[in-house]
Enzyme design. Structure first.
Site, PDB file in Angstrom:
ATOM      1  CB  VAL A   6      -0.925   0.018   1.246  1.00 46.58           C
ATOM      2  CG1 VAL A   6      -1.778   1.278   1.275  1.00 46.58           C
ATOM      3  CG2 VAL A   6      -1.806  -1.219   1.289  1.00 46.58           C
ATOM      4  CB  CYS A   7       2.140   3.679  -1.928  1.00 44.20           C
ATOM      5  SG  CYS A   7       1.555   3.736  -3.628  1.00 44.20           S
ATOM      6  N   GLY A   8       0.283   5.808  -1.158  1.00 48.10           N
ATOM      7  CA  GLY A   8      -0.711   6.867  -1.255  1.00 48.10           C
ATOM      8  C   GLY A   8      -1.568   6.808  -2.503  1.00 48.10           C
ATOM      9  N   GLY A  10      -1.164   4.206  -5.015  1.00 49.15           N
ATOM     10  CA  GLY A  10      -1.315   2.848  -5.524  1.00 49.15           C
ATOM     11  C   GLY A  10      -0.519   2.554  -6.775  1.00 49.15           C
ATOM     12  CB  ILE A  39      -4.191   5.040   1.705  1.00 47.44           C
ATOM     13  CG1 ILE A  39      -4.516   4.866   3.191  1.00 47.44           C
ATOM     14  CG2 ILE A  39      -4.725   6.357   1.179  1.00 47.44           C
ATOM     15  CD1 ILE A  39      -3.772   3.743   3.856  1.00 47.44           C
TER      16      ILE A  39
END
Length: 89
Positions: A6-8, A10, A39
């Site tokens: 997961v990142c801000g 995607g 997220i």
């Protein structure tokens, strides 16, 4: 087993996480599906393990699955140190 990177947004960071996770899993001889997500999507997605930064980990704490925080997304040693105990349970 499903692992969610997961990142801000995607895209970028989660893809780097995914590649590092997959590399470590190959070394460990563990089969798992590794998906990427932003997220917002991660909050609704199901997974057995979530891998992300400490910034997003607090937002995912209510998922009731292990959330592994990674500082250096390309550091295979850090990933292995933190991921191995969780995937081998």
């Amino acid at each position: 087993m499903k692992i969610l990177a997961v990142c801000g947004m995607g895209f970028g960071s989660s893809m780097v996480l995914r590649m590092t996770i997959e590399s470590v899993l190959r070394e460990l001889g563990i089969t798992a599906t590794v998906a990427t997500a932003d997220i917002g999507t991660a909050k609704a997605e199901t997974a057995d393990i979530i891998v992300t930064s400490s910034e997003f980990a607090t937002m995912l704490a209510d998922k009731n699955v292990p959330v592994i925080t990674i500082t250096n997304y390309v550091d295979k040693n850090e990933m292995k140190e933190k991921l191995q105990p969780v995937v081998q349970k």
